[in-house]
Write a protein that holds these residues in place. Structure first.
Motif, PDB file in Angstrom:
ATOM      1  N   PRO A  23     -43.302  57.304  78.275  1.00  0.00           N
ATOM      2  CA  PRO A  23     -44.076  56.077  78.046  1.00  0.00           C
ATOM      3  C   PRO A  23     -44.840  55.656  79.299  1.00  0.00           C
ATOM      4  N   PRO A  24     -45.841  54.794  79.135  1.00  0.00           N
ATOM      5  CA  PRO A  24     -46.642  54.366  80.295  1.00  0.00           C
ATOM      6  C   PRO A  24     -45.815  53.760  81.421  1.00  0.00           C
ATOM      7  N   ALA A  30     -47.190  59.736  82.289  1.00  0.00           N
ATOM      8  CA  ALA A  30     -47.208  59.208  80.926  1.00  0.00           C
ATOM      9  C   ALA A  30     -47.970  60.152  80.013  1.00  0.00           C
ATOM     10  N   GLY A  31     -47.398  60.424  78.847  1.00  0.00           N
ATOM     11  CA  GLY A  31     -48.004  61.340  77.897  1.00  0.00           C
ATOM     12  C   GLY A  31     -47.399  62.726  77.906  1.00  0.00           C
ATOM     13  N   ASP A  32     -46.722  63.110  79.002  1.00  0.00           N
ATOM     14  CA  ASP A  32     -46.025  64.396  79.046  1.00  0.00           C
ATOM     15  C   ASP A  32     -44.767  64.341  78.181  1.00  0.00           C
ATOM     16  N   THR A  33     -44.297  65.500  77.755  1.00  0.00           N
ATOM     17  CA  THR A  33     -43.037  65.594  77.014  1.00  0.00           C
ATOM     18  C   THR A  33     -41.922  65.977  77.973  1.00  0.00           C
ATOM     19  N   LEU A  34     -40.871  65.175  77.989  1.00  0.00           N
ATOM     20  CA  LEU A  34     -39.740  65.363  78.892  1.00  0.00           C
ATOM     21  C   LEU A  34     -38.469  65.558  78.077  1.00  0.00           C
ATOM     22  N   ARG A  35     -37.650  66.505  78.496  1.00  0.00           N
ATOM     23  CA  ARG A  35     -36.367  66.757  77.839  1.00  0.00           C
ATOM     24  C   ARG A  35     -35.231  66.466  78.804  1.00  0.00           C
TER      25      ARG A  35
END
Length: 577
Positions: A182-183, A215-220
């Motif tokens: 999120p931002p 922000a906007g990247d996918t994180l696991r």
């Protein structure tokens, strides 16, 4: 200043219904973003929180027949993943809970505790001087025994409807499959907080190509999912006993300034369940957290404001904001001096909130803001030492109403941004012990009310709130993060709702004015120029706020349904069905 008699408690407990008038919109100069989170009324249930993923997770639980507390467990689990700069499994929390059937409000205290071996000199140098805050913040000794999960387990055992293991499903799935950063989280990852540059945070937030997540990247976070599965299967013991507990102890013992936490400290942690601290406010009853929370200071500020004519003013009137500022300063002076863990110090709650004492404090509001006010001397008050507590921000708040009308208002934290910057099991450890006074003793040897002691809980600003009418029917739930500014953020939101008759979103979006001691700060660009000029004429020159933004979230009963408000200064929404 026009003074009015304080309403009698007996009158407020009489059985009559209060119907809120139609809401009005704030005439202050708020930006377009102030409408963020605006929702249509929901007839059955609602969640308002600082992230849409957490809100959706809570609604999923409610749609499956879960209670407000059931949904709170899942909301917290998701927020710990997608807003780790603010709260998480390694932190603490306060909750107030409204039971629609009994109309009783219960307070749950999940504040962290100091290790049994902690001493008043925890943050002192060898020569007795206070340790620099930054080194304390990043050290192992900053971490207290986490209490949020144990508190949620206690409340869920009291009021839950769904099986405990089912309440971590959405969060575990997001952690395993990945979530879009999120931002606000992205800004914290790439911000200037020293914890973001700590080794554990760098390892978590750095992509394989060596760049930081944005922000906007996918994180696991598979480690977080594994921790959630253990807690789901074992309850709080999955965090406070066994391998995760051992990892917490080991991580706090590393570095130049190791902590003293032991496995016994973790295993022996117990949350507290008490009656909420409820006091009259005009024709309403305001209930908030008790004990060492910020509830006492908020109640005193409300009690002072209740003697004024602020209910005959508007959000554009500088006199109303002046009254808020002066009430805040007076209440902060008392709160900063008298409040500490009631298991260790005597809290003069009755004296601080007595009508005659509130009237004496209100008489000091004056017409122009003068020097910082001193603490007062309420009845039966002790004489602790001078306080020297530094309170950073790193907190979140959410509110939930279920289909049966039960309500949760919960403020939860890891203290500073990303806590201590140290991670275990995919989550950050808190730095909550830095909420103790760094100078525990006055020159004459008198301990501060908020001095460190083994097993003690540090003073908190968190003040989750539930508002009732005279018949104890639910009216609204509100609260905010913001470190020491929480009291000011909550005060203006409650005044907005009850005195200025704003709708939930307009109250959440009101500008902030934080007045404490000699400092006046706030959302300077959000006030109308005439309001700023009027405050300056009254001795209040605002400077831009450099503390943690508010994150006010509100659910307001309107007719047979609910409307929500989400603070536009965060990523949150209010949604229902």
């Amino acid at each position: 200043m026009i003074l009015k008699a304080l309403p009698a408690v007996a009158l407020l407990l009489s059985a009559c219904t209060v119907n809120l008038p139609a809401p009005t919109q704030s005439p202050v100069a708020t930006p377009a973003a102030a409408t963020t989170g605006k929702t249509t009324p929901a007839p059955h249930a609602m969640v308002a929180a600082a992230n849409p993923m957490a809100v959706d997770a809570g609604l999923e639980v409610l749609r499956a027949g879960g209670s407000a507390v059931d949904a709170a467990v899942e909301v917290q689990a998701v927020l710990g993943l997608v807003e780790p700069q603010s709260s998480g499994l390694g932190g603490g929390a306060f909750m107030v809970y409204y039971d629609a059937a009994t109309r009783k409000v219960t307070a749950y205290d999940g504040r962290e505790t100091a290790p049994a071996a902690a001493t008043p000199a925890l943050f002192s140098e060898a020569d007795g001087r206070p340790e620099p805050f930054r080194s304390a913040l990043l050290s192992g000794r900053s971490t207290g025994v986490p209490g949020a999960i144990a508190m949620l387990a206690m409340a869920q055992a009291d009021h839950g409807k769904r099986p405990w293991p089912s309440l971590f499903t959405r969060a575990a799935r997001l952690a395993t499959d990945g979530f879009v950063v999120p931002p606000r989280m992205g800004a914290a990852i790439n911000g200037r907080a020293p914890q973001a540059a700590a080794p554990d945070a760098v390892a978590y937030f750095t992509k394989p190509d060596g760049t930081r997540y944005v922000a906007g990247d996918t994180l696991r976070n598979p480690a977080y999912a594994a921790t959630l599965r253990r807690i789901a299967a074992e309850g709080p013991a999955g965090l406070l006993d066994g391998p995760i507990a051992a990892a917490i102890v080991a991580r706090t013992h590393e570095g130049a300034r190791p902590g003293a936490m032991t496995l016994a400290d973790l295993k022996s942690y117990r949350p507290r369940r008490t009656e909420a601290l409820c006091r009259p406010y005009r024709v309403h009853i305001v209930c908030t957290a008790a004990t060492e929370s910020g509830g006492i200071g908020l109640q005193e500020a409300l009690g002072i404001v209740a003697t004024t004519d602020i209910d005959r003013r508007t959000p554009a009137d500088p006199q109303g904001w002046f009254q808020i500022a002066q009430a805040s300063r007076l209440a902060y002076a008392d709160r900063d001096y008298f409040v500490g863990d009631p298991a260790f110090v005597r809290l003069p709650v009755a004296g601080l909130l007595a009508p005659d004492y509130l009237a004496k404090r209100a008489a000091l509001i004056g017409t122009v803001a003068g020097p910082a006010p001193d603490h007062g001397q309420p009845a039966a008050a002790p004489a602790p030492g001078v306080d020297a507590t530094v309170e950073p921000g790193g907190t979140t708040h959410f509110v939930i109403v279920d289909a049966a009308g039960n309500v949760v208002s919960m403020t939860t934290t890891v203290e500073s941004i990303f806590g201590s910057g140290r991670m275990v099991g995919g989550f950050f450890l808190n730095n909550q012990l830095t909420d103790f006074s760094f100078a525990p003793l006055s020159p004459d040897g008198t301990p501060a009310a908020n001095a460190v002691a083994g097993g003690k809980r540090p003073r908190s600003s968190m003040a989750p709130t539930i508002i009732l009418d005279r018949s104890r029917a639910f009216v609204a739930a509100a609260g905010s993060p913001g470190g020491p500014a929480i009291q000011a953020y909550n005060l203006k939101a409650i005044v907005g709702l009850l005195d200025w008759k704003l709708d939930a979103q307009a109250a959440a979006a009101l500008p902030n004015l934080v007045a404490r001691g000699d400092r006046f700060s706030g959302d300077t660009a959000m006030f109308a120029p005439a309001t700023v000029a009027g405050l300056a004429a009254r001795g209040i020159t605002l400077r831009p706020d450099d503390r943690e933004n508010s994150g006010v979230h509100i659910i307001l009963r309107r007719g047979k349904g609910y409307e929500g408000g989400a603070d536009p200064r965060r990523d949150g929404v209010a949604k229902g069905f």
